[in-house]
Design a protein around this motif. Structure first.
Motif, PDB file in Angstrom:
ATOM      1  N   GLU A 246       7.705  26.070  69.719  1.00 55.66           N
ATOM      2  CA  GLU A 246       6.428  25.619  70.057  1.00 55.66           C
ATOM      3  C   GLU A 246       5.124  26.042  69.266  1.00 55.66           C
ATOM      4  OE1 GLU A 246       4.889  24.158  74.201  1.00 55.66           O
ATOM      5  OE2 GLU A 246       4.564  26.616  74.079  1.00 55.66           O
ATOM      6  N   THR A 247       5.374  27.108  69.077  1.00 54.89           N
ATOM      7  CA  THR A 247       4.094  28.044  68.227  1.00 54.89           C
ATOM      8  C   THR A 247       4.280  28.077  66.846  1.00 54.89           C
ATOM      9  OG1 THR A 247       5.102  30.304  68.796  1.00 54.89           O
ATOM     10  CG2 THR A 247       3.652  29.205  70.471  1.00 54.89           C
ATOM     11  N   GLN A 248       5.563  28.002  66.329  1.00 53.39           N
ATOM     12  CA  GLN A 248       5.532  28.190  64.691  1.00 53.39           C
ATOM     13  C   GLN A 248       4.486  27.133  64.136  1.00 53.39           C
ATOM     14  OE1 GLN A 248       8.860  25.650  63.091  1.00 53.39           O
ATOM     15  NE2 GLN A 248       9.385  25.068  65.069  1.00 53.39           N
ATOM     16  N   PRO A 249       4.178  27.622  62.688  1.00 54.73           N
ATOM     17  CA  PRO A 249       2.964  26.921  62.325  1.00 54.73           C
ATOM     18  C   PRO A 249       2.936  25.608  62.106  1.00 54.73           C
ATOM     19  CG  PRO A 249       3.856  28.926  60.910  1.00 54.73           C
ATOM     20  CD  PRO A 249       4.693  28.778  61.897  1.00 54.73           C
ATOM     21  N   MET A 250       4.031  24.890  61.676  1.00 58.48           N
ATOM     22  CA  MET A 250       4.195  23.487  61.445  1.00 58.48           C
ATOM     23  C   MET A 250       5.417  23.041  62.110  1.00 58.48           C
ATOM     24  SD  MET A 250       2.484  21.558  58.230  1.00 58.48           S
ATOM     25  CE  MET A 250       2.728  23.098  57.147  1.00 58.48           C
ATOM     26  N   PRO A 251       5.531  22.689  63.497  1.00 60.75           N
ATOM     27  CA  PRO A 251       6.651  21.956  64.098  1.00 60.75           C
ATOM     28  C   PRO A 251       6.975  20.900  63.264  1.00 60.75           C
ATOM     29  CG  PRO A 251       5.148  22.756  65.731  1.00 60.75           C
ATOM     30  CD  PRO A 251       4.532  22.668  64.387  1.00 60.75           C
ATOM     31  N   ASN A 252       8.282  20.441  63.341  1.00 67.73           N
ATOM     32  CA  ASN A 252       8.912  19.003  62.616  1.00 67.73           C
ATOM     33  C   ASN A 252       9.264  18.145  63.963  1.00 67.73           C
ATOM     34  OD1 ASN A 252      11.521  20.060  63.543  1.00 67.73           O
ATOM     35  ND2 ASN A 252      12.282  20.050  61.381  1.00 67.73           N
ATOM     36  N   PRO A 253       9.901  16.843  63.727  1.00 70.02           N
ATOM     37  CA  PRO A 253      10.093  15.969  64.585  1.00 70.02           C
ATOM     38  C   PRO A 253      11.318  16.647  65.654  1.00 70.02           C
ATOM     39  CG  PRO A 253      10.140  15.151  62.591  1.00 70.02           C
ATOM     40  CD  PRO A 253      10.009  16.500  62.443  1.00 70.02           C
ATOM     41  N   VAL A 254      12.085  17.568  65.301  1.00 66.89           N
ATOM     42  CA  VAL A 254      12.996  18.175  65.947  1.00 66.89           C
ATOM     43  C   VAL A 254      12.715  19.165  66.950  1.00 66.89           C
ATOM     44  CG1 VAL A 254      15.510  19.130  66.047  1.00 66.89           C
ATOM     45  CG2 VAL A 254      14.915  17.412  64.473  1.00 66.89           C
ATOM     46  N   SER A 255      11.595  20.011  66.727  1.00 62.92           N
ATOM     47  CA  SER A 255      11.106  20.981  67.063  1.00 62.92           C
ATOM     48  C   SER A 255      10.644  20.933  68.825  1.00 62.92           C
ATOM     49  CB  SER A 255       9.869  21.513  66.777  1.00 62.92           C
ATOM     50  OG  SER A 255       9.919  21.754  65.224  1.00 62.92           O
ATOM     51  N   TRP A 256      10.211  19.671  69.148  1.00 63.56           N
ATOM     52  CA  TRP A 256      10.106  19.267  70.572  1.00 63.56           C
ATOM     53  C   TRP A 256      11.410  19.401  71.236  1.00 63.56           C
ATOM     54  CZ3 TRP A 256      11.830  15.927  74.339  1.00 63.56           C
ATOM     55  CH2 TRP A 256      11.104  15.955  75.319  1.00 63.56           C
ATOM     56  N   TYR A 257      12.348  18.949  70.612  1.00 71.07           N
ATOM     57  CA  TYR A 257      13.480  18.696  71.420  1.00 71.07           C
ATOM     58  C   TYR A 257      14.416  20.404  71.468  1.00 71.07           C
ATOM     59  CZ  TYR A 257      13.287  13.936  70.895  1.00 71.07           C
ATOM     60  OH  TYR A 257      12.857  12.706  70.826  1.00 71.07           O
ATOM     61  N   ALA A 258      14.370  20.935  70.437  1.00 74.55           N
ATOM     62  CA  ALA A 258      14.650  22.441  70.330  1.00 74.55           C
ATOM     63  C   ALA A 258      13.982  23.149  71.529  1.00 74.55           C
ATOM     64  CB  ALA A 258      14.670  23.081  69.103  1.00 74.55           C
ATOM     65  N   HIS A 259      12.613  22.991  71.500  1.00 72.90           N
ATOM     66  CA  HIS A 259      12.112  23.956  72.361  1.00 72.90           C
ATOM     67  C   HIS A 259      12.437  23.628  73.809  1.00 72.90           C
ATOM     68  CE1 HIS A 259       8.547  25.820  74.395  1.00 72.90           C
ATOM     69  NE2 HIS A 259       8.234  24.657  75.272  1.00 72.90           N
ATOM     70  N   HIS A 260      13.005  22.443  74.101  1.00 69.52           N
ATOM     71  CA  HIS A 260      13.305  22.081  75.740  1.00 69.52           C
ATOM     72  C   HIS A 260      14.907  22.387  75.846  1.00 69.52           C
ATOM     73  CE1 HIS A 260       9.564  20.687  76.915  1.00 69.52           C
ATOM     74  NE2 HIS A 260       9.509  19.736  75.849  1.00 69.52           N
ATOM     75  N   LEU A 261      15.609  23.087  75.034  1.00 72.67           N
ATOM     76  CA  LEU A 261      16.865  23.683  75.161  1.00 72.67           C
ATOM     77  C   LEU A 261      16.813  24.718  76.079  1.00 72.67           C
ATOM     78  CD1 LEU A 261      18.092  23.564  71.451  1.00 72.67           C
ATOM     79  CD2 LEU A 261      18.850  21.874  73.344  1.00 72.67           C
ATOM     80  N   PRO A 262      18.152  24.842  76.821  1.00 73.66           N
ATOM     81  CA  PRO A 262      18.275  25.950  77.965  1.00 73.66           C
ATOM     82  C   PRO A 262      17.866  27.289  77.277  1.00 73.66           C
ATOM     83  CG  PRO A 262      19.821  24.755  78.022  1.00 73.66           C
ATOM     84  CD  PRO A 262      19.537  24.057  76.484  1.00 73.66           C
ATOM     85  N   ARG A 263      17.409  27.993  78.421  1.00 69.10           N
ATOM     86  CA  ARG A 263      16.937  29.507  77.942  1.00 69.10           C
ATOM     87  C   ARG A 263      18.214  30.336  77.282  1.00 69.10           C
ATOM     88  NH1 ARG A 263      12.291  31.907  79.282  1.00 69.10           N
ATOM     89  NH2 ARG A 263      10.671  30.843  80.311  1.00 69.10           N
ATOM     90  N   TRP A 264      19.344  29.939  77.881  1.00 71.03           N
ATOM     91  CA  TRP A 264      20.539  30.499  77.380  1.00 71.03           C
ATOM     92  C   TRP A 264      20.877  30.460  76.092  1.00 71.03           C
ATOM     93  CZ3 TRP A 264      24.649  27.770  75.361  1.00 71.03           C
ATOM     94  CH2 TRP A 264      24.440  26.265  75.892  1.00 71.03           C
ATOM     95  N   PHE A 265      20.605  29.258  75.540  1.00 76.37           N
ATOM     96  CA  PHE A 265      20.566  28.727  74.273  1.00 76.37           C
ATOM     97  C   PHE A 265      19.619  29.547  73.330  1.00 76.37           C
ATOM     98  CE2 PHE A 265      20.026  26.221  70.419  1.00 76.37           C
ATOM     99  CZ  PHE A 265      21.262  25.778  70.236  1.00 76.37           C
ATOM    100  N   HIS A 266      18.114  29.587  73.713  1.00 71.81           N
ATOM    101  CA  HIS A 266      17.456  30.356  72.887  1.00 71.81           C
ATOM    102  C   HIS A 266      17.694  31.873  72.812  1.00 71.81           C
ATOM    103  CE1 HIS A 266      14.778  26.856  72.769  1.00 71.81           C
ATOM    104  NE2 HIS A 266      14.439  26.861  74.044  1.00 71.81           N
ATOM    105  N   LYS A 267      18.375  32.365  73.746  1.00 72.34           N
ATOM    106  CA  LYS A 267      18.760  33.687  73.655  1.00 72.34           C
ATOM    107  C   LYS A 267      19.927  33.736  72.762  1.00 72.34           C
ATOM    108  CE  LYS A 267      17.344  35.760  78.174  1.00 72.34           C
ATOM    109  NZ  LYS A 267      17.851  36.471  79.288  1.00 72.34           N
TER     110      LYS A 267
END
Length: 475
Positions: A187-208
């Motif tokens: 969400e906060t990277q300099p310039m998100p791309n079209p996939v960034s929204w979907y990546a942001h909403h992945l589960p927390r366990w995936f982000h870890k």
């Protein structure tokens, strides 16, 4: 000279030479499109002013001889044309000195641009492109086998790039150690791309898992680049896959692409043929002329000497990030995102045509090409192209201490400068420039799934405050 030649790395050489040349092509096109408006004679940070205050010794550049926007465009056009021939593999079909000369010309031309680019060229991947272009110059042509010492020095470059980034993270914010960094990053990277929204909403366990994967790929895997085959190729594959995920989920100019290209220095033809029998090169190893051996060994010895400070920096308590230890941008220190921004702030520049703006006046925003603005606009895919103004606007929102360029940007927008307006996605004042300009700061966050389903908006934003009160050029 079997000890010198690496006959099993012909595929790697082809990828390295053509891939680096392709990125030079993009970099020169970017310079032709953006440099005059950002740094030209009437740019936001004019290069002639900079050149008058710095010597060639401090910042080597062809433009110390003379600077003009037309000369800059000539250098960029010539560089793009030469890079295109290398992408096509034409110089590589000649003697070893021909691609060597071509890459050294690209390096000298782009170094000349970087060294007068000031803050608009203050990114780590500028030094990385310079260094990579210089090293691949000594991979030779199709008439000789790839020099093994150059192949290994390119692996040393990948090691510094990856391990340096990993160490920066471990010494940086606690979010990298508690595995929460990727909860915010998309969400906060300099310039998100079209996939960034979907990546942001992945589960927390995936982000870890993303963070653990990053630590593994940057802190452990790089050591195996120097292992025997097929281990080195497997290490390269892991780095390539992690970089492809970054390509898939964000816009980081050519940083990820050049890392992918450089990682092929550890991929051998034998391993590729074991998996894909129809790919790779096989044949007798050409004889390497003595003069080429001598040049490569002398250059490699120089690069090894220059490696001492970057090596020490990797293990220094106060590790430098994206630092050059010489004015030729050779053997640099790399690393990025030691801390991850947890709140996204965006500076929105707005104009108004009223003679005396009031509470009911209409303010129209200037939409940039890459960074968030209109909440309903899908984040674009722009990498490996580099939108320099958009990146600096992201740093401005973080509180960048040097904002002289931003003050001049406001002046140029008030004057309706055509070159500056070409950096903008859409000019909200096509008939005449506005009388007034202001800049306000907003907090942006990705919309929730429910919000996006209801309104179609990619973002939600809240006004934080005014960065620049309304200003005008009118007396």
């Amino acid at each position: 000279m079997e000890w010198f030649a690496a006959g099993d790395y012909e595929l790697a050489r082809q990828v390295l030479q053509r891939g680096i040349a392709a990125l030079y092509l993009i970099a020169f096109i970017s310079a032709a499109n953006q440099f005059p408006a950002l740094l030209g004679e009437r740019g936001l940070l004019p290069a002639p002013w900079f050149l008058s205050r710095i010597s060639f010794r401090q910042s080597p550049s062809l433009f110390h001889w003379k600077y003009s926007d037309s000369f800059l465009l000539g250098i960029a056009s010539a560089g793009a044309g030469l890079a295109a021939t290398l992408v096509a593999g034409l110089p590589q079909q000649g003697p070893p000195w021909l691609p060597m000369l071509a890459f050294l010309l690209l390096w000298a031309a782009y170094l000349s641009i970087v060294n007068i680019g000031q803050t608009f060229y203050g990114f780590g991947w500028e030094s990385l492109l310079c260094e990579a272009g210089f090293i691949v110059a000594f991979l030779g042509s199709d008439e000789v086998a790839p020099p093994l010492v150059v192949i290994f020095f390119l692996r040393w470059l990948v090691f510094r790039l990856e391990f340096g980034a990993g160490m920066i993270k471990m010494r940086g914010g606690s979010e990298w150690r508690d595995l929460t960094a990727l909860t915010y990053h998309h969400e906060t990277q300099p310039m998100p791309n079209p996939v960034s929204w979907y990546a942001h909403h992945l589960p927390r366990w995936f982000h870890k898992g993303e963070v653990l994967g990053s630590h593994f790929a940057q802190l452990i895997v790089p050591f195996f680049l120097f292992a025997p085959q097929p281990i080195a190729s497997i290490a390269a594959l892991i780095i390539i896959l992690t970089q492809l995920w970054l390509v898939f989920t964000g816009n980081f100019a050519w940083l990820n692409w050049i890392t992918i290209v450089l990682a092929f220095s550890a991929v051998s033809d034998e391993v590729v043929r074991a998996v894909l029998p129809w790919v790779g090169y096989a044949g007798e190893q050409p004889v390497t002329p003595l003069w080429f051996v001598v040049i490569v060994l002398v250059v490699t010895a120089l690069l090894v000497v220059l490696s001492w400070r970057p090596l020490a920096n990797l293990f220094a308590r106060h590790q430098l990030m994206n630092a050059s230890f010489n004015r030729y941008h050779l053997v640099n220190a790399y690393g990025a995102f030691g801390t991850v921004t947890k709140v996204r702030l965006e500076v929105i520049v707005e104009g108004c045509s009223d003679e005396h703006p009031g509470p009911d006046s209409e303010w129209k925003p200037y939409e940039l090409k890459g960074k968030p603005g209109d909440v309903n606009r899908m984040p674009p895919q722009v990498a490996p192209y580099h939108l320099r103004l958009d990146w600096l606007m992201w740093f401005l929102a973080l509180g960048s201490p040097d904002n002289r360029w931003f003050q001049m940007l406001i002046v140029r927008l008030l004057a309706g400068d055509p070159r500056t307006l070409r950096l903008i996605a859409q000019n909200p004042f096509p008939d005449a420039p506005p009388r007034w300009i202001r800049a306000r700061a907003f907090r942006y966050r990705f919309s929730t799934r429910a919000e996006k389903k209801e309104s179609g908006a990619w973002w939600s934003r809240t006004l934080v405050g005014t960065l620049v009160d309304p200003v005008t050029l009118q007396p």
